[in-house]
Design a protein around this motif. Sequence first.
Motif, PDB file in Angstrom:
ATOM      1  N   THR A  66       6.976   7.275  -4.158  1.00 25.79           N
ATOM      2  CA  THR A  66       6.001   6.356  -3.591  1.00 25.79           C
ATOM      3  C   THR A  66       4.957   6.012  -4.639  1.00 25.79           C
ATOM      4  O   THR A  66       4.431   6.900  -5.305  1.00 25.79           O
ATOM      5  CB  THR A  66       5.285   7.003  -2.393  1.00 25.79           C
ATOM      6  OG1 THR A  66       6.229   7.682  -1.579  1.00 25.79           O
ATOM      7  CG2 THR A  66       4.553   5.965  -1.572  1.00 25.79           C
TER       8      THR A  66
ATOM      9  N   SER B 151       0.836  -1.203   0.000  1.00 27.45           N
ATOM     10  CA  SER B 151       0.000   0.000   0.000  1.00 27.45           C
ATOM     11  C   SER B 151       0.866   1.246   0.000  1.00 27.45           C
ATOM     12  O   SER B 151       2.066   1.190   0.292  1.00 27.45           O
ATOM     13  CB  SER B 151      -0.907   0.025   1.232  1.00 27.45           C
ATOM     14  OG  SER B 151      -0.126   0.226   2.407  1.00 27.45           O
ATOM     15  N   GLY B 152       0.224   2.384  -0.265  1.00 25.41           N
ATOM     16  CA  GLY B 152       0.927   3.655  -0.175  1.00 25.41           C
ATOM     17  C   GLY B 152       1.345   3.982   1.242  1.00 25.41           C
ATOM     18  O   GLY B 152       2.425   4.530   1.475  1.00 25.41           O
TER      19      GLY B 152
ATOM     20  N   SER C 285       4.374   2.080   2.036  1.00 28.00           N
ATOM     21  CA  SER C 285       5.490   2.613   1.251  1.00 28.00           C
ATOM     22  C   SER C 285       6.072   3.856   1.902  1.00 28.00           C
ATOM     23  O   SER C 285       7.295   4.043   1.930  1.00 28.00           O
ATOM     24  CB  SER C 285       5.018   2.932  -0.171  1.00 28.00           C
ATOM     25  OG  SER C 285       4.558   1.775  -0.828  1.00 28.00           O
ATOM     26  N   ASN C 286       5.214   4.714   2.430  1.00 21.19           N
ATOM     27  CA  ASN C 286       5.726   5.919   3.079  1.00 21.19           C
ATOM     28  C   ASN C 286       6.379   5.610   4.413  1.00 21.19           C
ATOM     29  O   ASN C 286       7.336   6.292   4.816  1.00 21.19           O
ATOM     30  CB  ASN C 286       4.612   6.963   3.205  1.00 21.19           C
ATOM     31  CG  ASN C 286       4.406   7.703   1.904  1.00 21.19           C
ATOM     32  OD1 ASN C 286       5.361   8.009   1.193  1.00 21.19           O
ATOM     33  ND2 ASN C 286       3.154   8.000   1.567  1.00 21.19           N
TER      34      ASN C 286
ATOM     35  N   HIS D  76      -0.543  11.180   3.196  1.00 21.28           N
ATOM     36  CA  HIS D  76       0.493  10.205   2.878  1.00 21.28           C
ATOM     37  C   HIS D  76       0.205   8.842   3.508  1.00 21.28           C
ATOM     38  O   HIS D  76       1.114   8.046   3.697  1.00 21.28           O
ATOM     39  CB  HIS D  76       1.855  10.719   3.327  1.00 21.28           C
ATOM     40  CG  HIS D  76       2.278  11.986   2.651  1.00 21.28           C
ATOM     41  ND1 HIS D  76       2.495  12.062   1.295  1.00 21.28           N
ATOM     42  CD2 HIS D  76       2.492  13.245   3.144  1.00 21.28           C
ATOM     43  CE1 HIS D  76       2.838  13.300   0.974  1.00 21.28           C
ATOM     44  NE2 HIS D  76       2.843  14.033   2.076  1.00 21.28           N
TER      45      HIS D  76
ATOM     46  N   GLY E 212       2.013  -1.913  -3.529  1.00 22.41           N
ATOM     47  CA  GLY E 212       2.646  -0.603  -3.417  1.00 22.41           C
ATOM     48  C   GLY E 212       4.145  -0.760  -3.435  1.00 22.41           C
ATOM     49  O   GLY E 212       4.672  -1.877  -3.509  1.00 22.41           O
TER      50      GLY E 212
ATOM     51  N   GLU F 212       3.031  15.429  -2.410  1.00 25.42           N
ATOM     52  CA  GLU F 212       2.302  14.887  -3.557  1.00 25.42           C
ATOM     53  C   GLU F 212       2.449  15.887  -4.707  1.00 25.42           C
ATOM     54  O   GLU F 212       2.329  17.095  -4.480  1.00 25.42           O
ATOM     55  CB  GLU F 212       0.825  14.731  -3.234  1.00 25.42           C
ATOM     56  CG  GLU F 212       0.492  13.875  -2.033  1.00 25.42           C
ATOM     57  CD  GLU F 212      -0.899  14.177  -1.502  1.00 25.42           C
ATOM     58  OE1 GLU F 212      -1.877  13.604  -2.019  1.00 25.42           O
ATOM     59  OE2 GLU F 212      -1.000  15.007  -0.572  1.00 25.42           O
TER      60      GLU F 212
ATOM     61  N   ASP G 255       5.434  11.656  -3.507  1.00 24.00           N
ATOM     62  CA  ASP G 255       4.395  10.677  -3.200  1.00 24.00           C
ATOM     63  C   ASP G 255       3.410  10.640  -4.371  1.00 24.00           C
ATOM     64  O   ASP G 255       2.531  11.491  -4.490  1.00 24.00           O
ATOM     65  CB  ASP G 255       3.673  11.049  -1.907  1.00 24.00           C
ATOM     66  CG  ASP G 255       2.642   9.999  -1.499  1.00 24.00           C
ATOM     67  OD1 ASP G 255       2.226   9.203  -2.367  1.00 24.00           O
ATOM     68  OD2 ASP G 255       2.249   9.983  -0.322  1.00 24.00           O
TER      69      ASP G 255
ATOM     70  N   ALA H 101       1.486   3.129  -5.639  1.00 23.47           N
ATOM     71  CA  ALA H 101       0.516   2.091  -5.252  1.00 23.47           C
ATOM     72  C   ALA H 101      -0.645   2.207  -6.245  1.00 23.47           C
ATOM     73  O   ALA H 101      -0.427   2.401  -7.432  1.00 23.47           O
ATOM     74  CB  ALA H 101       0.070   2.271  -3.800  1.00 23.47           C
ATOM     75  N   LYS H 102      -1.859   2.102  -5.775  1.00 22.95           N
ATOM     76  CA  LYS H 102      -3.112   2.300  -6.507  1.00 22.95           C
ATOM     77  C   LYS H 102      -3.068   1.915  -7.984  1.00 22.95           C
ATOM     78  O   LYS H 102      -3.352   0.788  -8.368  1.00 22.95           O
ATOM     79  CB  LYS H 102      -3.583   3.750  -6.351  1.00 22.95           C
ATOM     80  CG  LYS H 102      -3.963   4.117  -4.913  1.00 22.95           C
ATOM     81  CD  LYS H 102      -4.599   5.475  -4.824  1.00 22.95           C
ATOM     82  CE  LYS H 102      -4.886   5.910  -3.385  1.00 22.95           C
ATOM     83  NZ  LYS H 102      -5.953   5.156  -2.727  1.00 22.95           N
TER      84      LYS H 102
ATOM     85  N   VAL I 278       1.311   8.053  -5.172  1.00 27.70           N
ATOM     86  CA  VAL I 278       0.322   6.986  -5.009  1.00 27.70           C
ATOM     87  C   VAL I 278      -0.898   7.262  -5.888  1.00 27.70           C
ATOM     88  O   VAL I 278      -1.460   6.352  -6.494  1.00 27.70           O
ATOM     89  CB  VAL I 278      -0.071   6.844  -3.522  1.00 27.70           C
ATOM     90  CG1 VAL I 278      -1.290   5.951  -3.362  1.00 27.70           C
ATOM     91  CG2 VAL I 278       1.102   6.286  -2.730  1.00 27.70           C
TER      92      VAL I 278
END
Length: 470
Positions: free
Chosen positions: A295, A128-129, A132-133, A163, A308, A236, A269, A297-298, A271
């Motif tokens: 980062t 997942s994000g 990951s963070n 995040h 992720g 982001e 980030d 994911a999604k 994601v």
Amino acid sequence: MNAINDKQTLSTRDIQALDSAHFLHPFTDFKDLAARGARVITRGEGIYVWDSEGDKMLDAMSGLWCVNVGYGRKELADAAYQQMMTLPFYNSFFQTTNVPAVKLAARLAALAPKVGERSFEHVFYSSSGSESNDSNVRMVRRYWDLLGQPRRKVIIGRMNAYHGSTMAGASLGGMTGMHAQGDLPIPNITHIEQPYFFEKGLPGETADEFGFRAARWLEEKILAVGPERVAAFIGEPVQGAGGVIIPPATYWPEIQRIVDKYGILLISDEVICAFGRVGHWFAYEKFGYKPDLVTFAKGVTSGYIPLGGVMVGNRVAEVLIEKGGEFNHGYTYSGHPVACAVALANLDLMEREQLPQRVKGELGAYFARRYAELNEHPLVGLAETCGFMAGLVLVKNKQTRERFGSDATLVGMVCRGHCFRNGLIMRAVDDRMIIAPPLVMTTSDIDEMMRLIRLALDLTHKDLKEKGLL
């Protein structure tokens, strides 16, 4: 309710009762949801989902910013099935690997734009994000420890950024509601203001001027903390859950100048923003900066299965590899073979259908033109897009840009209610209404989505007048 078996046919009320009895939802007032009952989504196809009552809804949020290729793609189901029948799972600990994880890492490295010493050749996987963070925090602090600068622990984020919701992810983000629960942020994480021109711009200030000023809040924070203590800045490219906050064009290049000046790491980030969402495989290319860590994911699997990770730039990876020894961090599902196989099939599909190119090209331009038409609506203070992300601000007075103040959340939820009742999934973030539609939309799909948005705005305008809020 008595125990059930998977062959029983359940009514909507039965499912809602079981949901209330057993399922604690994320970001939910449990008591409130139990009183009203959850909407039960039963299937999806293309850009639409259906609920248990048979109502069809255009999913303008791509699930949760992730179903980039739309629902019902057999290619992804087939990839999962084939991998499950070959190797459904094996871990990546103890000097082992698996073929899909290796292939995907190489594929992602090939897709990531090259930016000199910050080129990306390595991937660290998660599910997942948020995870990951958390991994970013571990890697950033390990990097500086290995370079003999253990005081560099502070990571700077932004207010209203998102995040993730783990302890580290929620701390990196700047959402006060999350920080109010759980004694957050954790130590050595601090924040600056977000680059929201509509709200933070000064009278007479241009967007470009504001972009420079907003970026320099980072420099002020670095100097306040002490450059010798700052490890990284995380942001982001476009703030998603915060309301699709699109920074001015001057913002990210100035951020790059500042992090370079003080030698700190830059975490992008992506994601939400990666994998075609803004018309590029990775959004840092669009905004013109050179991150050390990305980062994701999604959209890497279009949400079909959790996956992720972190793209680790050469600058960081070389230190971790050459000087680090064992890195005491990882997850059971790091490099899960089924998730990686689905991701590979998803990237194949996106490349074959040229989805990032369509968002960057004529389809994205058409969406931007149609969405900009909402600026004419009496409730809209600003409607703006970035690729296939878009937001608009609901205002009390269009001429003065007066906001709804303490009624902002109520107004947003009124509009959201009209969206759902008329077959459109659009998200409310206080007085901002946001969308991130599937990348497979056609011009006729966009026309239908815009018709539904305008209908919801018209009904909201009428409703607010009747409530005395206009």
